[in-house]
Design a protein around this motif. Structure first.
Motif, PDB file in Angstrom:
ATOM      1  N   PHE A 103     -22.700 -34.894  29.974  1.00 58.23           N
ATOM      2  CA  PHE A 103     -21.901 -35.868  30.728  1.00 58.23           C
ATOM      3  C   PHE A 103     -22.209 -35.791  32.219  1.00 58.23           C
ATOM      4  CE2 PHE A 103     -19.688 -34.139  27.039  1.00 58.23           C
ATOM      5  CZ  PHE A 103     -19.608 -35.285  26.258  1.00 58.23           C
ATOM      6  N   GLU A 104     -21.640 -36.742  32.959  1.00 58.59           N
ATOM      7  CA  GLU A 104     -21.810 -36.781  34.404  1.00 58.59           C
ATOM      8  C   GLU A 104     -20.522 -37.341  35.009  1.00 58.59           C
ATOM      9  OE1 GLU A 104     -25.046 -39.292  35.696  1.00 58.59           O
ATOM     10  OE2 GLU A 104     -26.038 -37.530  36.552  1.00 58.59           O
ATOM     11  N   TRP A 105     -20.126 -36.796  36.156  1.00 61.36           N
ATOM     12  CA  TRP A 105     -18.884 -37.226  36.817  1.00 61.36           C
ATOM     13  C   TRP A 105     -19.230 -38.317  37.821  1.00 61.36           C
ATOM     14  CZ3 TRP A 105     -13.960 -37.464  36.273  1.00 61.36           C
ATOM     15  CH2 TRP A 105     -13.060 -37.460  37.342  1.00 61.36           C
ATOM     16  N   HIS A 106     -18.602 -39.468  37.648  1.00 61.74           N
ATOM     17  CA  HIS A 106     -18.861 -40.613  38.528  1.00 61.74           C
ATOM     18  C   HIS A 106     -17.560 -41.101  39.159  1.00 61.74           C
ATOM     19  CE1 HIS A 106     -23.083 -41.486  37.651  1.00 61.74           C
ATOM     20  NE2 HIS A 106     -22.838 -41.090  36.417  1.00 61.74           N
ATOM     21  N   PRO A 107     -17.047 -40.377  40.151  1.00 64.45           N
ATOM     22  CA  PRO A 107     -15.764 -40.808  40.739  1.00 64.45           C
ATOM     23  C   PRO A 107     -15.870 -42.199  41.363  1.00 64.45           C
ATOM     24  CG  PRO A 107     -16.749 -39.001  42.017  1.00 64.45           C
ATOM     25  CD  PRO A 107     -17.562 -39.139  40.769  1.00 64.45           C
ATOM     26  N   GLU A 108     -17.075 -42.520  41.866  1.00 61.66           N
ATOM     27  CA  GLU A 108     -17.248 -43.833  42.510  1.00 61.66           C
ATOM     28  C   GLU A 108     -17.120 -44.976  41.484  1.00 61.66           C
ATOM     29  OE1 GLU A 108     -19.636 -41.869  41.507  1.00 61.66           O
ATOM     30  OE2 GLU A 108     -20.935 -43.248  40.421  1.00 61.66           O
ATOM     31  N   SER A 109     -17.315 -44.652  40.211  1.00 61.83           N
ATOM     32  CA  SER A 109     -17.243 -45.705  39.184  1.00 61.83           C
ATOM     33  C   SER A 109     -15.802 -45.997  38.773  1.00 61.83           C
ATOM     34  CB  SER A 109     -18.049 -45.289  37.952  1.00 61.83           C
ATOM     35  OG  SER A 109     -17.333 -44.318  37.214  1.00 61.83           O
ATOM     36  N   LYS A 110     -14.882 -45.143  39.255  1.00 57.58           N
ATOM     37  CA  LYS A 110     -13.440 -45.324  39.006  1.00 57.58           C
ATOM     38  C   LYS A 110     -13.069 -45.120  37.526  1.00 57.58           C
ATOM     39  CE  LYS A 110     -12.912 -48.069  43.043  1.00 57.58           C
ATOM     40  NZ  LYS A 110     -12.844 -49.397  43.600  1.00 57.58           N
ATOM     41  N   ALA A 111     -11.787 -45.246  37.283  1.00 58.65           N
ATOM     42  CA  ALA A 111     -11.268 -45.011  35.924  1.00 58.65           C
ATOM     43  C   ALA A 111     -10.468 -46.227  35.495  1.00 58.65           C
ATOM     44  CB  ALA A 111     -10.381 -43.773  35.941  1.00 58.65           C
ATOM     45  N   PHE A 112     -10.552 -46.542  34.211  1.00 61.41           N
ATOM     46  CA  PHE A 112      -9.872 -47.750  33.709  1.00 61.41           C
ATOM     47  C   PHE A 112      -9.249 -47.461  32.342  1.00 61.41           C
ATOM     48  CE2 PHE A 112     -13.525 -48.864  36.268  1.00 61.41           C
ATOM     49  CZ  PHE A 112     -12.982 -49.737  37.211  1.00 61.41           C
ATOM     50  N   LEU A 113      -8.228 -48.216  32.039  1.00 57.97           N
ATOM     51  CA  LEU A 113      -7.697 -48.229  30.670  1.00 57.97           C
ATOM     52  C   LEU A 113      -7.685 -49.685  30.214  1.00 57.97           C
ATOM     53  CD1 LEU A 113      -4.636 -45.775  30.901  1.00 57.97           C
ATOM     54  CD2 LEU A 113      -6.913 -45.264  30.026  1.00 57.97           C
ATOM     55  N   SER A 130      -5.990 -59.160  16.882  1.00 57.41           N
ATOM     56  CA  SER A 130      -6.933 -60.211  17.299  1.00 57.41           C
ATOM     57  C   SER A 130      -8.218 -59.664  17.916  1.00 57.41           C
ATOM     58  CB  SER A 130      -6.259 -61.119  18.330  1.00 57.41           C
ATOM     59  OG  SER A 130      -6.044 -60.367  19.525  1.00 57.41           O
ATOM     60  N   GLY A 131      -8.210 -58.415  18.343  1.00 57.21           N
ATOM     61  CA  GLY A 131      -9.381 -57.859  19.037  1.00 57.21           C
ATOM     62  C   GLY A 131      -9.463 -58.303  20.488  1.00 57.21           C
ATOM     63  N   LYS A 132      -8.443 -59.027  20.948  1.00 52.97           N
ATOM     64  CA  LYS A 132      -8.455 -59.524  22.336  1.00 52.97           C
ATOM     65  C   LYS A 132      -7.993 -58.431  23.296  1.00 52.97           C
ATOM     66  CE  LYS A 132      -8.528 -64.347  21.901  1.00 52.97           C
ATOM     67  NZ  LYS A 132      -7.890 -64.857  20.664  1.00 52.97           N
ATOM     68  N   ILE A 133      -8.597 -58.459  24.496  1.00 51.37           N
ATOM     69  CA  ILE A 133      -8.176 -57.501  25.529  1.00 51.37           C
ATOM     70  C   ILE A 133      -6.972 -58.116  26.243  1.00 51.37           C
ATOM     71  CG2 ILE A 133      -8.926 -56.161  27.553  1.00 51.37           C
ATOM     72  CD1 ILE A 133     -10.818 -55.655  25.287  1.00 51.37           C
ATOM     73  N   VAL A 134      -5.841 -57.417  26.194  1.00 54.56           N
ATOM     74  CA  VAL A 134      -4.633 -57.973  26.812  1.00 54.56           C
ATOM     75  C   VAL A 134      -4.371 -57.365  28.187  1.00 54.56           C
ATOM     76  CG1 VAL A 134      -3.591 -58.550  24.586  1.00 54.56           C
ATOM     77  CG2 VAL A 134      -3.095 -56.334  25.653  1.00 54.56           C
ATOM     78  N   ALA A 135      -5.036 -56.270  28.491  1.00 53.52           N
ATOM     79  CA  ALA A 135      -4.909 -55.679  29.834  1.00 53.52           C
ATOM     80  C   ALA A 135      -6.118 -54.790  30.072  1.00 53.52           C
ATOM     81  CB  ALA A 135      -3.638 -54.848  29.949  1.00 53.52           C
ATOM     82  N   SER A 136      -6.513 -54.731  31.331  1.00 51.59           N
ATOM     83  CA  SER A 136      -7.604 -53.828  31.717  1.00 51.59           C
ATOM     84  C   SER A 136      -7.294 -53.417  33.145  1.00 51.59           C
ATOM     85  CB  SER A 136      -8.924 -54.597  31.624  1.00 51.59           C
ATOM     86  OG  SER A 136      -9.960 -53.799  32.120  1.00 51.59           O
ATOM     87  N   VAL A 137      -6.818 -52.198  33.304  1.00 51.56           N
ATOM     88  CA  VAL A 137      -6.318 -51.801  34.621  1.00 51.56           C
ATOM     89  C   VAL A 137      -7.092 -50.616  35.165  1.00 51.56           C
ATOM     90  CG1 VAL A 137      -3.967 -52.645  34.198  1.00 51.56           C
ATOM     91  CG2 VAL A 137      -4.549 -50.279  33.603  1.00 51.56           C
ATOM     92  N   GLU A 138      -7.180 -50.587  36.484  1.00 53.35           N
ATOM     93  CA  GLU A 138      -7.739 -49.398  37.129  1.00 53.35           C
ATOM     94  C   GLU A 138      -6.614 -48.374  37.229  1.00 53.35           C
ATOM     95  OE1 GLU A 138      -9.657 -50.020  40.965  1.00 53.35           O
ATOM     96  OE2 GLU A 138      -9.390 -47.877  41.392  1.00 53.35           O
ATOM     97  N   VAL A 139      -6.963 -47.130  36.968  1.00 51.74           N
ATOM     98  CA  VAL A 139      -5.968 -46.048  37.064  1.00 51.74           C
ATOM     99  C   VAL A 139      -6.541 -44.942  37.936  1.00 51.74           C
ATOM    100  CG1 VAL A 139      -4.831 -46.502  34.838  1.00 51.74           C
ATOM    101  CG2 VAL A 139      -6.861 -45.028  34.887  1.00 51.74           C
ATOM    102  N   PRO A 140      -5.704 -44.035  38.441  1.00 51.58           N
ATOM    103  CA  PRO A 140      -6.249 -42.908  39.197  1.00 51.58           C
ATOM    104  C   PRO A 140      -7.269 -42.130  38.348  1.00 51.58           C
ATOM    105  CG  PRO A 140      -3.876 -43.032  39.454  1.00 51.58           C
ATOM    106  CD  PRO A 140      -4.239 -44.027  38.388  1.00 51.58           C
ATOM    107  N   LEU A 141      -8.200 -41.460  39.009  1.00 53.83           N
ATOM    108  CA  LEU A 141      -9.209 -40.676  38.281  1.00 53.83           C
ATOM    109  C   LEU A 141      -8.504 -39.668  37.379  1.00 53.83           C
ATOM    110  CD1 LEU A 141     -11.843 -39.908  41.087  1.00 53.83           C
ATOM    111  CD2 LEU A 141     -11.647 -41.916  39.605  1.00 53.83           C
ATOM    112  N   PHE A 142      -9.064 -39.443  36.216  1.00 56.45           N
ATOM    113  CA  PHE A 142      -8.450 -38.482  35.292  1.00 56.45           C
ATOM    114  C   PHE A 142      -9.530 -37.809  34.449  1.00 56.45           C
ATOM    115  CE2 PHE A 142      -8.706 -40.702  31.145  1.00 56.45           C
ATOM    116  CZ  PHE A 142      -9.022 -42.000  31.550  1.00 56.45           C
ATOM    117  N   VAL A 143      -9.178 -36.630  33.921  1.00 54.38           N
ATOM    118  CA  VAL A 143     -10.033 -35.932  32.949  1.00 54.38           C
ATOM    119  C   VAL A 143      -9.150 -35.507  31.786  1.00 54.38           C
ATOM    120  CG1 VAL A 143     -11.358 -33.828  32.485  1.00 54.38           C
ATOM    121  CG2 VAL A 143     -11.780 -35.104  34.583  1.00 54.38           C
ATOM    122  N   THR A 144      -9.501 -35.944  30.613  1.00 52.71           N
ATOM    123  CA  THR A 144      -8.753 -35.509  29.425  1.00 52.71           C
ATOM    124  C   THR A 144      -9.686 -35.375  28.233  1.00 52.71           C
ATOM    125  OG1 THR A 144      -6.795 -35.903  28.084  1.00 52.71           O
ATOM    126  CG2 THR A 144      -8.091 -37.853  28.586  1.00 52.71           C
TER     127      THR A 144
END
Ligand SMILES: CC(=O)/C=C/C=C(C)/C=C/C1=C(C)CCCC1(C)C
Ligand SMILES: CC(/C=C/C=O)=C\C=C\C=O
Ligand SMILES: [Fe+2]
Length: 557
Positions: free
Chosen positions: A326-336, A343-357
């Motif tokens: 793997f590689e850490w890309h903080p500049e690429s940001k984090a999303f959920l 339906s398979g439709k995307i109902v939300a796509s948000v930027e979130v604070p950086l996280f590791v889990t």
């Protein structure tokens, strides 16, 4: 199956000191009611009558099997023999309603010949069972017969690409050949050492992050029955190590390393065919984020895009970097991303604070007073956006704990709030004060009836400092924001696994099962009351077992 002897693997380690411990431990086994019948050159299985009037299968110990307890904690020491099964003497009382088998999988053999592996995740899979029957407990363990494990045993060397280990190439052409095989997946491991799940159709499957490492096992004998061959043509080489499995379906994510994104797929019981629910394109970064696990709610799948991303270059390296593949890309940001299951439709796509889990705990839909879903709450074991935890799981680090230095990085229950009103940002907060669980947090379970629903309790491993690795069991009350902790000096407990009492109405009415590896080389199965978190029973194993990762429950038919 070839000979079960481990002698080839362990010969180099044999010394008078280890011999002494070995004999002492056998004496202890005999005193504890286990009968040993040594035979040279292999693990012959011997049936004996146990003091509990039940035949106990005890494979004789190989003379050359090594006991390394003098040097390392048994949690980080290769399993001492290929397999064992026997009835355990129970202290306390196992509830009579607890009828079925707890299975736990994990990397339990970290060397081949005199070559020692680097990382916890490299080990060849060891499957453990605790079979509860009418207040009695039969335990057993057995190595999973993956192609990777069999080839390593036969050729006395690593033959497939593991988490951090790669085969040693004899010459440059061999390296080139291996790289070519990497693209077809042929050189990737099928060492199914991460988890074990029971599918709705009854098949029990051990898993890792490679798709080829989906191996069907027999939950009674622990025998490896064969590979689960996915019959669809979705391709790809990797998937999430933690599918969401219920009696009705198997949901997983297939990362797309070529056009960064993820396929969300579903497989019905009784089939081997995964069907696509939908696709999420990555919002950013050169590759998809690592998806060791992901959460679901009743109607949605949450697809995490972590800034810790797969890295093709690191995949090709012979020597690992501190972030492995793997590689850490903080500049690429984090999303959920939130996908509707129907339906398979995307109902939300948000930027979130950086996280590791590594592990999501659960997720649920938050509703307003009119019953409209306004947000999704998703909880995970969050490592404070610090990737060092991955390298902290090197065996050398785990083995070097001297009781004093505190090297386990802080972790918490990270609670994401994902608004469904089109807002571009989500929130990340601690669900409770991390000091409640010693600022260690991983290896979680919940009451499975609460999957995807509003829930109150989670069970996990926490920390009593100083430590190098989570060393407590913790029950989290996410409503009162309080934890109850279990700890025994020097013990390394594995994931606390919750089994609900049939007919229970309270969320925490049930038991919590964990396997404990002790500092003195011993080990035991532990049962805690899911509500009080007090011990209700323990049963000593004939010898301590290596640390294991994830488990599942197979109820008695
Ligand atoms: C034990 C555990 O939690 C994780 C194991 C991860 C593994 C075995 C990852 C293997 C991989 C490869 C061998 C190549 C492709 C990338 C990746 C999935 C990380
Ligand atoms: C054991 C572990 C993390 C511990 C950190 O506190 C992660 C395991 C990941 C794979 O299942
Ligand atoms: Fe995991």
């Amino acid at each position: 199956m070839d000979s079960l002897s481990l002698s080839g693997i362990c010969r180099h380690q044999f010394s008078p000191i280890t011999m002494l411990n070995f004999n002492q431990s056998n004496h202890r086994m005999e005193k504890a009611g286990f009968v040993r019948k040594p035979e040279k050159g292999g693990l012959t299985i011997t049936q004996v009558a146990s003091p509990l009037r039940r035949p106990v299968i005890v494979p004789s110990l190989d003379n050359e099997t090594v006991d390394r307890r003098d040097r390392n904690h048994v949690a980080w020491t290769s399993v001492r023999q290929e397999r064992w099964e026997g009835e355990l003497v129970v202290q306390g009382e196992i509830p009579l309603w607890l009828e079925g088998t707890y299975l736990r999988n994990g990397p339990g053999l970290w060397h081949i010949e005199d070559y020692n592996f680097r990382h916890l995740f490299d080990g060849y899979a060891t499957l453990v069972k605790l079979q509860f029957e009418n207040g009695r407990l039969i335990a057993g363990h057995r190595q999973i017969e993956s192609e990777a494990y069999k080839a390593a045993r036969k050729n006395k060397k690593v033959c497939f690409r593991e988490f951090s280990e790669v085969p040693k190439y004899e010459n440059f052409m061999a390296y080139v050949g291996d790289i070519a095989n990497l693209f077809s997946g042929a050189s990737l491991t099928d060492n199914a050492n991460t988890g074990v799940v029971k599918l709705g159709d009854g098949r029990v499957v051990c898993l890792t992050e490679t798709q080829k490492g989906s191996l069907v096992i027999d939950p009674n004998s622990l025998e490896t029955l064969g590979r689960l061959e996915y019959s669809d043509s979705l391709g790809g080489l990797i998937h999430s190590a933690h599918p969401i499995v219920t009696d009705a379906e198997f949901l997983t994510l297939l990362p797309d390393l070529v056009n960064p994104g993820y396929l969300v797929v579903r497989m019905e019981p009784g089939t081997n065919e995964r069907k696509v629910i939908g696709r999420v394109n990555c919002r950013n970064g050169p590759a998809p984020g690592w998806v060791h696990s992901f959460p679901v709610t009743e109607h949605y799948v949450v697809v995490p895009e972590m800034p810790l991303r797969y890295c093709a270059q690191n995949l090709l390296r012979a020597e690992p970097t501190p972030l492995y593949k793997f590689e850490w890309h903080p500049e690429s940001k984090a999303f959920l991303h939130v996908m509707c299951k129907a339906s398979g439709k995307i109902v939300a796509s948000v930027e979130v604070p950086l996280f590791v889990t590594f592990h999501f705990i659960n997720a649920y839909e938050e509703e307003d007073e009119d019953g409209r879903v306004t947000a999704i709450i998703a909880d995970c074991c969050e490592h404070n956006a610090d990737t060092t935890i991955l390298d902290q799981l090197r065996l050398q680090n785990l083995r070097s704990f001297n009781g004093k230095d505190d090297l386990l990085p802080d972790a918490r229950v990270g609670r994401f709030t994902i608004p469904l009103d089109g807002s571009p940002y989500g929130k990340l907060e601690s669900a409770l004060e991390p000091d409640e669980h010693g600022r260690g947090m991983d290896m979680c379970s919940i009451n499975p009836t609460k999957l995807g629903k509003k829930y109150r309790y989670a069970y996990a491993c926490g920390a009593q400092r100083p430590c190098h690795f989570p060393n407590t069991l913790t029950k989290l009350d996410l409503l009162k924001k309080k934890a109850k902790n279990w700890h025994e000096a020097g013990a390394v407990p594995s994931e606390p696994f919750f089994v609900a009492r049939p007919g229970a109405t309270e969320e925490d009415d049930g038991v919590v099962i964990s396997l404990i590896s002790e500092k003195n080389g011993n080990g035991y199965a532990l049962l805690l009351d899911g509500s009080t978190f007090e011990e209700i029973a323990r049963a000593k194993l004939p010898y301590g077992l290596p640390y294991g990762l994830h488990g599942c429950w197979v109820p008695k038919e």
